[in-house]
Design a protein around this motif. Structure first.
Motif, PDB file in Angstrom:
ATOM      1  N   UNK A   1       0.835  -1.206   0.000  1.00  0.00           N
ATOM      2  CA  UNK A   1       0.000   0.000   0.000  1.00  0.00           C
ATOM      3  C   UNK A   1       0.867   1.253   0.000  1.00  0.00           C
ATOM      4  N   UNK A   2       1.968   1.227   0.807  1.00  0.00           N
ATOM      5  CA  UNK A   2       2.847   2.391   0.818  1.00  0.00           C
ATOM      6  C   UNK A   2       3.471   2.624  -0.563  1.00  0.00           C
ATOM      7  N   UNK A   3       3.919   1.495  -1.179  1.00  0.00           N
ATOM      8  CA  UNK A   3       4.482   1.647  -2.527  1.00  0.00           C
ATOM      9  C   UNK A   3       3.453   2.207  -3.505  1.00  0.00           C
ATOM     10  N   UNK A   4       2.219   1.718  -3.371  1.00  0.00           N
ATOM     11  CA  UNK A   4       1.167   2.223  -4.268  1.00  0.00           C
ATOM     12  C   UNK A   4       0.925   3.709  -4.041  1.00  0.00           C
ATOM     13  N   UNK A   5       0.903   4.114  -2.729  1.00  0.00           N
ATOM     14  CA  UNK A   5       0.716   5.537  -2.432  1.00  0.00           C
ATOM     15  C   UNK A   5       1.860   6.380  -3.009  1.00  0.00           C
ATOM     16  N   UNK A   6       3.097   5.843  -2.903  1.00  0.00           N
ATOM     17  CA  UNK A   6       4.226   6.584  -3.455  1.00  0.00           C
ATOM     18  C   UNK A   6       4.104   6.728  -4.978  1.00  0.00           C
ATOM     19  N   UNK A   7       3.689   5.630  -5.650  1.00  0.00           N
ATOM     20  CA  UNK A   7       3.503   5.715  -7.105  1.00  0.00           C
ATOM     21  C   UNK A   7       2.400   6.716  -7.460  1.00  0.00           C
ATOM     22  N   UNK A   8       1.291   6.640  -6.686  1.00  0.00           N
ATOM     23  CA  UNK A   8       0.209   7.593  -6.958  1.00  0.00           C
ATOM     24  C   UNK A   8       0.678   9.026  -6.719  1.00  0.00           C
ATOM     25  N   UNK A   9       1.491   9.242  -5.670  1.00  0.00           N
ATOM     26  CA  UNK A   9       1.985  10.584  -5.408  1.00  0.00           C
ATOM     27  C   UNK A   9       2.882  11.060  -6.554  1.00  0.00           C
ATOM     28  N   UNK A  10       3.754  10.114  -7.053  1.00  0.00           N
ATOM     29  CA  UNK A  10       4.632  10.477  -8.173  1.00  0.00           C
ATOM     30  C   UNK A  10       3.818  10.803  -9.426  1.00  0.00           C
ATOM     31  N   UNK A  11       2.766   9.961  -9.667  1.00  0.00           N
ATOM     32  CA  UNK A  11       1.914  10.234 -10.828  1.00  0.00           C
ATOM     33  C   UNK A  11       1.194  11.572 -10.682  1.00  0.00           C
ATOM     34  N   UNK A  12       0.745  11.873  -9.437  1.00  0.00           N
ATOM     35  CA  UNK A  12       0.067  13.140  -9.211  1.00  0.00           C
ATOM     36  C   UNK A  12       1.004  14.310  -9.453  1.00  0.00           C
ATOM     37  N   UNK A  13       2.258  14.172  -8.966  1.00  0.00           N
ATOM     38  CA  UNK A  13       3.224  15.247  -9.206  1.00  0.00           C
ATOM     39  C   UNK A  13       3.492  15.426 -10.690  1.00  0.00           C
ATOM     40  N   UNK A  14       3.621  14.266 -11.407  1.00  0.00           N
ATOM     41  CA  UNK A  14       3.830  14.351 -12.860  1.00  0.00           C
ATOM     42  C   UNK A  14       2.648  15.028 -13.547  1.00  0.00           C
ATOM     43  N   UNK A  15       1.425  14.656 -13.097  1.00  0.00           N
ATOM     44  CA  UNK A  15       0.242  15.270 -13.687  1.00  0.00           C
ATOM     45  C   UNK A  15       0.198  16.771 -13.416  1.00  0.00           C
ATOM     46  N   UNK A  16       0.594  17.166 -12.161  1.00  0.00           N
ATOM     47  CA  UNK A  16       0.618  18.593 -11.848  1.00  0.00           C
ATOM     48  C   UNK A  16       1.638  19.330 -12.702  1.00  0.00           C
ATOM     49  N   UNK A  17       2.809  18.688 -12.915  1.00  0.00           N
ATOM     50  CA  UNK A  17       3.812  19.327 -13.773  1.00  0.00           C
ATOM     51  C   UNK A  17       3.286  19.498 -15.204  1.00  0.00           C
ATOM     52  N   UNK A  18       2.628  18.414 -15.708  1.00  0.00           N
ATOM     53  CA  UNK A  18       2.071  18.507 -17.057  1.00  0.00           C
ATOM     54  C   UNK A  18       0.996  19.595 -17.130  1.00  0.00           C
ATOM     55  N   UNK A  19       0.169  19.671 -16.069  1.00  0.00           N
ATOM     56  CA  UNK A  19      -0.869  20.686 -16.053  1.00  0.00           C
ATOM     57  C   UNK A  19      -0.268  22.090 -16.031  1.00  0.00           C
ATOM     58  N   UNK A  20       0.803  22.248 -15.216  1.00  0.00           N
ATOM     59  CA  UNK A  20       1.478  23.541 -15.159  1.00  0.00           C
ATOM     60  C   UNK A  20       2.080  23.914 -16.514  1.00  0.00           C
ATOM     61  N   UNK A  21       2.695  22.906 -17.163  1.00  0.00           N
ATOM     62  CA  UNK A  21       3.269  23.155 -18.486  1.00  0.00           C
ATOM     63  C   UNK A  21       2.181  23.523 -19.497  1.00  0.00           C
TER      64      UNK A  21
END
Length: 878
Positions: free
Chosen positions: A208-228
């Motif tokens: 679950x922790x690994x999944x949360x970390x992946x989701x957090x990384x995906x969320x950060x990537x999505x935020x970066x893409x949204x910002x771009x």
């Protein structure tokens, strides 16, 4: 003092040389107050879609605050793609939204600034349709989550019940009927199972922790893409604003240029009108001089007649008795002649009055016709503007629909990915439960193989994680490729729209020039026709008068003078007749009448007809050049179009045929581009093409580009399913050879659906990437892109008509012959073939041949209805 403005006066004085000097200076001090919000705190405005809403924003302060508005941090008003906007800041600072859209269901910020401070307040707008959608979406989401939790709870309860039942069965079955031993074994097994559950729980927590970390990384990537994406949108908005400013400056310059041209045209018309009046004055003076000479001649003749009468009177006095009857008869004839001269003078004055009235009536009718033509032109321009606005609105709606469909597709793919991940997780948990059950049943073997199983499990987890990461990487790369393809497609579409807009502006400018030149030409022809008509009427009147003088001559000298006058009048009448015929044919702009009139004038070679003859020849050459250019653009043959353009430039008709010349030049550039691409394909050697054939497992770009080439050449998709099928098409020889098929392929032979499919395929690949793969692939890619773009630019209905007519690839119609007809474009026959052709033409079947030729001369497509409009002047605008 409560006043906001205070005036202070500074007074200075001194004395110098016994005199007092003083000076006063007023200084105004403005007392300011900071900005304050007067509407309360955080107002909420409720409205409905497609209605109008007014957001009030009232600030107090001194000086009066300046109010600005933002929506989600973006300054208003926002200009749409079609140049309109639905957010208007009014003079009192209020924001008018008309009409209200779903995107307006958000937070609006108004800011008041007066130099002392700045105050911002937020106003929440609630759109009825958007709120219902949000509530419905949230309700459905809560229901689905509740249903999923209920299913998981039921599965856990069933699992615990089955485990409890199995524990009781094991306790009874161990060591016969000894309950103590059974209880000890059961307790030991329960402890081990508890330890297993703890390890499983720890493992689940770690996952679950690994999944949360992946989701957090995906969320950060999505935020970066949204910002771009947000930054790119801001850059695009800035570019759009800059383009709008440049467009406004360009329109201002064009308006100034048009005003200057109109002023020059007005001055030129005034000069021409002045010149025309001077010519008319000179003509009137000449006619008056002729009239005066004629009156003097009549006075001289009258005096001679009176002298003769006087002599006869003296003779009558001498021979009164004998000549009384004869003198009375002569007196009667004289009186009759004077009465006749008086009546002729009255008739001439009446005819002049009628002619003046007729000219005034013709001038009035001409002015009415010009006014009617101007009103029709304004109506046409307004209709074109409305049609253009409607097409732009349809294009905007289509792009919005495509964007919504793309977002829905991405959301569906994301949900499917999440569902697959959830199912995989459940499957993995189920497999782990089954393995735990097996370990419980096979305890001794589990102890021996525990280490191996743990290693194997770790290896599987590592492989599973790597596999998921690989899938995520592939999905991310695919997403990036799709985004890059969409970006290239958008850039290509923007370039195409810009080119079309520039072409439209050039066409409008050329049309304006052509209309102005044509109007000047027609005005010149009308003036020439009026002069020719007046000259013809004057010549006819002079001829009648000269003929009357010949008949009324009483002496040889009078007869000689009258004959000379009649010969001059006949010559003037002949010249006036030729000038009138040439002017009438010129004003009608009819080739059938121009050619015989020109031949007649050249054959007679009458002095004074050179100006009219030159204008008629010039108009005939212009009509021939226009017909030649129209036939060449219809046939789409490069050599014919170049020859037609050269003929227009050689004749100096660039302004009179500006629109047709511009369209032909654009079409010529496109055809030359396709020809160059086809020639590049023909230059490819067999060794270069063999590199493509040598691939066993070619890259995706090779397969897709070659599949696109053969789709454009007419192959079915089922014939190009695999790479070996494509290689089979490359290996064909003879008339099915690839080079030969490309050389004979034209945009009209390609199906619209195949061209559209090829465009969607090629937009995914960059041209540099294709050329880096192999040179031959780059050449094929360039040809496919050129011919697909040209095919998509062709109207579908017009393409079918051209195919059915069979005129593509035929020779262009030659210049108009004497009768105004054009030939069918076939080469001249010789010998027996020529005789057979003449026989066939003598007996046309139901007159179809002449109808077809006449249709081409009239600008219609063969086989088309006469009521159908002629082919458009420009068939291939992007």
């Amino acid at each position: 003092n409560e006043s906001r403005e205070h005036v202070f006066t500074c007074l200075t004085s001194n004395s110098y040389a016994g005199k007092e000097y003083s000076k006063a200076q007023d200084v105004t001090v403005v007392v300011g107050y900071p900005v304050e919000w007067r509407n309360g705190t955080w107002p909420v405005v409720e409205t409905k879609e497609k209605e109008s809403a007014v957001l009030m924003c009232e600030f107090s302060g001194t000086p009066t605050p300046a109010v600005t508005w933002k929506r989600n941090g973006v300054a208003l008003p926002i200009v749409k793609a079609d140049g309109t906007f639905n957010h208007v800041v009014q003079s009192d600072g209020a924001l008018l939204i008309s009409p209200v859209e779903t995107g307006d269901d958000t937070m609006f910020t108004c800011t008041g600034t007066n130099g002392f401070n700045s105050v911002s307040m937020e106003i929440q707008v609630l759109v009825a349709g958007a709120v219902v959608d949000a509530v419905l979406y949230s309700t459905l989401s809560i229901g689905l989550i509740f249903l999923l939790c209920l299913i998981i709870l039921i599965m856990i309860i069933l699992y615990k019940r089955s485990k409890r039942r199995k524990k009781v069965d094991i306790a009874v079955s161990v060591n016969g009927t000894d309950p103590v031993y059974a209880n000890e074994k059961a307790l030991e097994k329960l402890k081990k199972e508890e330890e297993e559950r703890k390890r499983a729980a720890e493992k689940a927590a770690r996952l679950a922790r690994e999944k949360e970390e992946r989701e957090r990384a995906e969320k950060e990537l999505q935020e970066k893409l949204e910002e771009q994406r947000r930054k790119e949108e801001e850059i695009l908005k800035q570019e759009e604003e800059a383009r709008r400013i440049l467009e406004e400056e360009r329109l201002k310059k064009e308006a100034a240029e048009m005003a200057r041209l109109e002023e020059e045209e007005r001055l030129r018309k005034e000069a021409e009108e002045k010149e025309r009046l001077e010519k008319e004055l000179a003509e009137r003076l000449r006619l008056e001089a002729e009239k005066k000479a004629r009156l003097e001649e009549e006075e001289r003749l009258r005096k001679e007649a009176e002298e003769k009468a006087r002599l006869e009177e003296e003779e009558r006095l001498r021979l009164e008795a004998e000549e009384k009857a004869r003198l009375e008869e002569e007196e009667r004839l004289r009186l009759e002649a004077e009465e006749k001269a008086r009546l002729e003078e009255e008739e001439r004055l009446r005819l002049e009055a009628e002619e003046k009235a007729r000219l005034e009536e013709e001038e009035r009718l001409r002015l009415e016709a010009e006014e009617k033509a101007r009103l029709e032109e304004e109506e046409r321009l307004r209709t074109e503007a409305e049609e253009k606005a409607r097409l732009e609105e349809e294009e905007r709606l289509r792009l919005e629909a495509e964007e919504r469909a793309r977002l829905e597709e991405e959301e569906r793919l994301r949900k499917e990915a999440e569902e697959r991940a959830r199912l995989e997780e459940e499957e993995r948990i189920r497999r782990e439960a089954e393995e735990a059950e097996l370990r419980r049943l096979e305890e001794e073997r589990r102890i021996q193989e525990e280490e191996e199983r743990i290693v194997e499990l770790q290896r599987r987890e590592l492989e599973e994680r790597l596999r998921r990461e690989e899938q995520e990487r592939i999905a991310r790369e695919q997403y990036e490729e799709n985004m890059e393809a969409e970006r290239r497609a958008a850039e290509k579409e923007a370039a195409r729209v810009a080119a079309a807009k520039a072409l439209e502006e050039e066409t409008c400018l050329a049309r304006a020039k052509e209309e102005a030149a044509t109007r000047r030409q027609i005005d010149t022809h009308k003036r020439n026709q009026e002069l020719a008509d007046r000259e013809f009427e004057a010549a006819k009147a002079a001829e009648i008068e000269a003929e009357s003088s010949v008949q009324n001559s009483k002496s040889d000298r009078e007869l000689e003078i009258a004959n000379r006058m009649r010969d001059g009048a006949l010559q003037r009448a002949q010249r006036a007749t030729i000038n009138k015929d040439l002017a009438d044919a010129t004003i009608q702009r009819d080739v059938k009448k121009l050619k015989p009139m020109i031949s007649k004038a050249e054959k007679k070679r009458v002095s004074g007809t050179e100006n009219y003859l030159l204008q008629a020849k010039k108009l005939y050459e212009q009509l021939q050049a226009a017909t030649q250019l129209k036939g060449a653009t219809f046939d789409r043959r490069i050599a014919d179009i170049e020859a037609a353009i050269h003929a227009i430039k050689k004749g100096g008709f660039e302004t009179l045929l500006a629109v047709e010349l511009l369209e032909a030049q654009v079409l010529l550039k496109k055809l030359q581009r396709i020809q160059r691409a086809a020639l590049e394909v023909q230059k490819l050697s067999q060794q270069t093409i063999a590199i493509l054939k040598s691939y066993n497992r070619p890259p995706d770009v090779v397969v897709q580009v070659m599949r696109s080439v053969f789709l454009l050449l007419g192959n079915k998709p089922s014939q190009l399913a695999t790479w070996p099928d494509i290689v089979i098409q490359l290996n064909k020889i003879g008339k099915d050879n690839t080079k030969r098929r490309i050389q004979t392929c034209t945009p009209e032979d390609i199906e619209y659906t195949h061209a559209k499919k090829v465009e969607l395929i090629l937009v995914k690949y960059d041209e540099e990437l294709v050329f880096d793969t192999t040179q031959a692939l780059g050449v094929f890619y360039n040809w496919a892109e050129c011919i697909a773009d040209e095919r998509l630019a062709l109207p579908e209905v017009l393409t079918e008509k051209h195919k059915s007519s069979g005129l593509f690839g035929a020779a262009r119609p030659p210049p108009l012959p004497e009768g105004g007809m054009v030939s069918s474009g076939t080469p001249p026959a010789t010998g027996k073939k020529k005789k057979q052709k003449e026989k066939k033409e003598e007996k046309p079947k139901n007159g179809k041949k002449k109808v077809k030729v006449a249709a081409i001369a009239a600008g219609l497509r063969p086989g088309a209805d006469k009521n159908m409009p002629p082919p458009p002047k420009f068939l291939h605008a992007d």
